[in-house]
Scaffold this motif. Structure first.
Motif, PDB file in Angstrom:
ATOM      1  N   SER A   1       0.827  -1.212   0.000  1.00  0.00           N
ATOM      2  CA  SER A   1       0.000   0.000   0.000  1.00  0.00           C
ATOM      3  C   SER A   1       0.858   1.257   0.000  1.00  0.00           C
ATOM      4  O   SER A   1       0.487   2.276  -0.603  1.00  0.00           O
ATOM      5  N   ARG A   2       2.013   1.193   0.656  1.00  0.00           N
ATOM      6  CA  ARG A   2       2.911   2.348   0.685  1.00  0.00           C
ATOM      7  C   ARG A   2       3.572   2.575  -0.673  1.00  0.00           C
ATOM      8  O   ARG A   2       3.830   3.716  -1.066  1.00  0.00           O
ATOM      9  N   ASN A   3       3.813   1.480  -1.366  1.00  0.00           N
ATOM     10  CA  ASN A   3       4.476   1.596  -2.679  1.00  0.00           C
ATOM     11  C   ASN A   3       3.523   2.051  -3.784  1.00  0.00           C
ATOM     12  O   ASN A   3       3.889   2.853  -4.652  1.00  0.00           O
ATOM     13  N   THR A   4       2.299   1.529  -3.770  1.00  0.00           N
ATOM     14  CA  THR A   4       1.350   1.817  -4.852  1.00  0.00           C
ATOM     15  C   THR A   4       0.465   3.026  -4.573  1.00  0.00           C
ATOM     16  O   THR A   4       0.014   3.704  -5.505  1.00  0.00           O
ATOM     17  N   GLN A   5       0.215   3.255  -3.279  1.00  0.00           N
ATOM     18  CA  GLN A   5      -0.661   4.361  -2.877  1.00  0.00           C
ATOM     19  C   GLN A   5      -2.072   4.241  -3.460  1.00  0.00           C
ATOM     20  O   GLN A   5      -2.813   5.222  -3.526  1.00  0.00           O
ATOM     21  N   SER A   6      -2.460   3.031  -3.868  1.00  0.00           N
ATOM     22  CA  SER A   6      -3.809   2.830  -4.415  1.00  0.00           C
ATOM     23  C   SER A   6      -4.797   2.598  -3.278  1.00  0.00           C
ATOM     24  O   SER A   6      -4.428   2.122  -2.193  1.00  0.00           O
ATOM     25  N   GLU A   7      -6.068   2.915  -3.540  1.00  0.00           N
ATOM     26  CA  GLU A   7      -7.106   2.771  -2.525  1.00  0.00           C
ATOM     27  C   GLU A   7      -7.344   1.307  -2.181  1.00  0.00           C
ATOM     28  O   GLU A   7      -7.559   0.960  -1.014  1.00  0.00           O
ATOM     29  N   SER A   8      -7.329   0.460  -3.186  1.00  0.00           N
ATOM     30  CA  SER A   8      -7.565  -0.970  -2.949  1.00  0.00           C
ATOM     31  C   SER A   8      -6.451  -1.581  -2.096  1.00  0.00           C
ATOM     32  O   SER A   8      -6.693  -2.415  -1.220  1.00  0.00           O
ATOM     33  N   ALA A   9      -5.208  -1.157  -2.341  1.00  0.00           N
ATOM     34  CA  ALA A   9      -4.084  -1.669  -1.549  1.00  0.00           C
ATOM     35  C   ALA A   9      -4.189  -1.213  -0.106  1.00  0.00           C
ATOM     36  O   ALA A   9      -3.890  -1.974   0.828  1.00  0.00           O
ATOM     37  N   LYS A  10      -4.646   0.031   0.099  1.00  0.00           N
ATOM     38  CA  LYS A  10      -4.810   0.540   1.467  1.00  0.00           C
ATOM     39  C   LYS A  10      -5.912  -0.225   2.206  1.00  0.00           C
ATOM     40  O   LYS A  10      -5.782  -0.537   3.387  1.00  0.00           O
ATOM     41  N   ASN A  11      -7.024  -0.487   1.489  1.00  0.00           N
ATOM     42  CA  ASN A  11      -8.123  -1.249   2.109  1.00  0.00           C
ATOM     43  C   ASN A  11      -7.684  -2.673   2.473  1.00  0.00           C
ATOM     44  O   ASN A  11      -8.074  -3.204   3.513  1.00  0.00           O
ATOM     45  N   LYS A  12      -6.876  -3.257   1.599  1.00  0.00           N
ATOM     46  CA  LYS A  12      -6.384  -4.611   1.854  1.00  0.00           C
ATOM     47  C   LYS A  12      -5.477  -4.637   3.085  1.00  0.00           C
ATOM     48  O   LYS A  12      -5.552  -5.545   3.916  1.00  0.00           O
ATOM     49  N   ALA A  13      -4.603  -3.627   3.223  1.00  0.00           N
ATOM     50  CA  ALA A  13      -3.720  -3.540   4.382  1.00  0.00           C
ATOM     51  C   ALA A  13      -4.523  -3.332   5.664  1.00  0.00           C
ATOM     52  O   ALA A  13      -4.212  -3.909   6.713  1.00  0.00           O
ATOM     53  N   ALA A  14      -5.576  -2.526   5.575  1.00  0.00           N
ATOM     54  CA  ALA A  14      -6.427  -2.278   6.749  1.00  0.00           C
ATOM     55  C   ALA A  14      -7.130  -3.564   7.181  1.00  0.00           C
ATOM     56  O   ALA A  14      -7.261  -3.866   8.382  1.00  0.00           O
ATOM     57  N   HIS A  15      -7.592  -4.341   6.191  1.00  0.00           N
ATOM     58  CA  HIS A  15      -8.279  -5.595   6.485  1.00  0.00           C
ATOM     59  C   HIS A  15      -7.336  -6.622   7.132  1.00  0.00           C
ATOM     60  O   HIS A  15      -7.686  -7.259   8.137  1.00  0.00           O
ATOM     61  N   SER A  16      -6.127  -6.754   6.573  1.00  0.00           N
ATOM     62  CA  SER A  16      -5.173  -7.705   7.146  1.00  0.00           C
ATOM     63  C   SER A  16      -4.707  -7.255   8.531  1.00  0.00           C
ATOM     64  O   SER A  16      -4.418  -8.074   9.404  1.00  0.00           O
ATOM     65  N   GLY A  17      -4.673  -5.937   8.747  1.00  0.00           N
ATOM     66  CA  GLY A  17      -4.322  -5.423  10.074  1.00  0.00           C
ATOM     67  C   GLY A  17      -5.377  -5.785  11.112  1.00  0.00           C
ATOM     68  O   GLY A  17      -5.056  -6.098  12.266  1.00  0.00           O
ATOM     69  N   LYS A  18      -6.650  -5.730  10.687  1.00  0.00           N
ATOM     70  CA  LYS A  18      -7.743  -6.105  11.584  1.00  0.00           C
ATOM     71  C   LYS A  18      -7.662  -7.586  11.948  1.00  0.00           C
ATOM     72  O   LYS A  18      -7.884  -7.971  13.106  1.00  0.00           O
ATOM     73  N   ILE A  19      -7.350  -8.416  10.964  1.00  0.00           N
ATOM     74  CA  ILE A  19      -7.213  -9.869  11.212  1.00  0.00           C
ATOM     75  C   ILE A  19      -6.057 -10.135  12.193  1.00  0.00           C
ATOM     76  O   ILE A  19      -6.162 -10.978  13.092  1.00  0.00           O
ATOM     77  N   LEU A  20      -4.956  -9.402  12.026  1.00  0.00           N
ATOM     78  CA  LEU A  20      -3.808  -9.556  12.937  1.00  0.00           C
ATOM     79  C   LEU A  20      -4.198  -9.175  14.364  1.00  0.00           C
ATOM     80  O   LEU A  20      -3.845  -9.894  15.319  1.00  0.00           O
ATOM     81  N   LYS A  21      -4.929  -8.075  14.508  1.00  0.00           N
ATOM     82  CA  LYS A  21      -5.348  -7.631  15.842  1.00  0.00           C
ATOM     83  C   LYS A  21      -6.236  -8.674  16.511  1.00  0.00           C
ATOM     84  O   LYS A  21      -6.099  -8.947  17.716  1.00  0.00           O
TER      85      LYS A  21
END
Length: 382
Positions: free
Chosen positions: A285-305
């Motif tokens: 998400s940091r490399n592409t700065q795309s909205e879909s990549a940011k949403n994917k990172a947010a989702h995986s972060g929630k799963i980790l939590k």
């Protein structure tokens, strides 16, 4: 042709004379016998310098060994009895064992056991060093205490066996060999009875030789331990032993704790996996700065939590359960959980090893009692 006859005749005469002289001297040498005695050097005894190889008093010349062979060359050599040869080898081996030096006996004794005197000495030093009297640096505590712990001992002896002597090629197999030896039902009980006296003597010796730095105003000074402090050293070091003994007994008496630990291990692996995915998504998400990549990172972060929350709930439940089962000093949750994890890795579902863990708890309780008795004996002698 006549001119070659005279040299040929002279050559024949010289050859015959040389052969006759050679034959005469050989016969003379073979006919001689010798009983010459040769004394071994002073550093060699009758059984050899190593205590195993015999030393002969006589040395025969070559003629003594050649002549009998020439005289008896037509007689057949009788076959040797294989059984007689085996018996003689057995007798020689038995003789060698009875003639072992004190050093060899000591080496053999070390090979027969994993717990050596070197290990006991190192363990005694660790226990003595763990005692911190009141006012000593760096802690400046109001009263004396022991910093010894199960994790501390495991770290101290885990990477450097410090006198533990398994017959192993590397550290991993050495550790397996050690715990295979110790986690045999009844082994720890026997060792605690046989080695506790020597261990306590060594701890007391270390205490007599120990020195501590004490704060005195703006300066500090080095002092030996007083008799009262040496008694306190035994008493305070008995407390970590009772804590570990209580946790060992709690886990050994309640196998369902091992099932809970299995769930914890699975939850821990799930956290590691979720964290790996999250780090990849976050980097993307940091490399592409795309909205879909940011949403994917947010989702995986929630799963980790969520995975971390589940893991910590299981850990908290295990420590609370250990405390509820524990009949002694179990007021150190983190240390209790560490001990429980250690038991799980060593035991899994092996009932015999679980019985050995219970024996270990009893052995540590026995040693703690002996430490208190030694403290009382020191106090009575004051």
């Amino acid at each position: 042709m006549n001119k070659f006859k005279i040299p040929a005749i002279i050559f024949a005469v010289v050859f015959v004379a040389s052969a006759a002289a050679l034959y005469f001297y050989v016969q003379k040498d073979l006919g001689e016998k010798s009983d010459l005695e040769v004394n071994a050097p002073a550093w060699v005894n009758k059984n050899g310098s190593s205590g195993k190889l015999p030393v002969s008093d006589k040395v025969a010349k070559s003629g003594d060994s050649i002549k009998p062979a020439l005289e008896n060359k037509t007689e057949p050599i009788p076959p040797k009895d294989d059984r007689a040869i085996a018996d003689s080898k057995t007798e020689a081996s038995a003789a060698n064992k009875t003639e072992q030096s004190p050093v060899q006996k000591t080496v053999d004794k070390i090979k027969d056991t994993i717990i050596t005197e070197v290990f006991l000495d190192n363990l005694a030093q660790y226990i003595a060093d763990s005692y911190h009297p009141a006012g000593s640096l760096p802690y400046k505590s109001q009263k004396g205490f022991s910093s010894a712990s199960f994790k501390g001992v495991n770290m101290h002896f885990g990477l450097n066996l410090r006198g533990l002597m398994p017959d192993a090629e590397n550290l991993v197999t050495a550790q397996k060999s050690i715990w295979s030896y110790l986690l045999t039902p009844g082994k720890l009980t026997v060792l605690s009875k046989s080695e506790s006296g020597q261990l306590l003597d060594l701890i007391e010796e270390k205490g007599i030789l120990a020195e501590r730095t004490f704060a005195e105003g703006d300066s500090s000074s080095l002092h030996e331990l007083t008799r009262e402090q040496r008694a306190e050293m035994f008493r305070t070091n008995s407390q970590p032993l009772r804590h570990v003994a209580s946790v060992l007994k709690a886990v050994a008496d309640n196998p369902d704790l091992l099932q809970a630990l299995d769930s914890y291990i699975k939850a821990e692996k799930r956290v590691d996996s979720a964290n790996g995915i999250f780090q990849l998504d976050l980097d993307n998400s940091r490399n592409t700065q795309s909205e879909s990549a940011k949403n994917k990172a947010a989702h995986s972060g929630k799963i980790l939590k969520e995975a971390i929350t589940i893991r910590e709930k299981i850990k908290s439940g295990i420590t609370q359960k250990i405390k509820s089962y524990c009949a002694g000093e179990c007021d150190k949750p983190d240390d209790s959980f560490y001990i429980a994890q250690w038991i799980f890795r060593r035991v899994h579902n092996d009932e015999k090893k679980l019985k050995a863990i219970a024996d270990g708890g009893e052995a540590l309780s026995y040693l703690a009692d002996k430490m208190v008795e030694r403290a009382e004996a020191i106090e009575k002698s004051m």
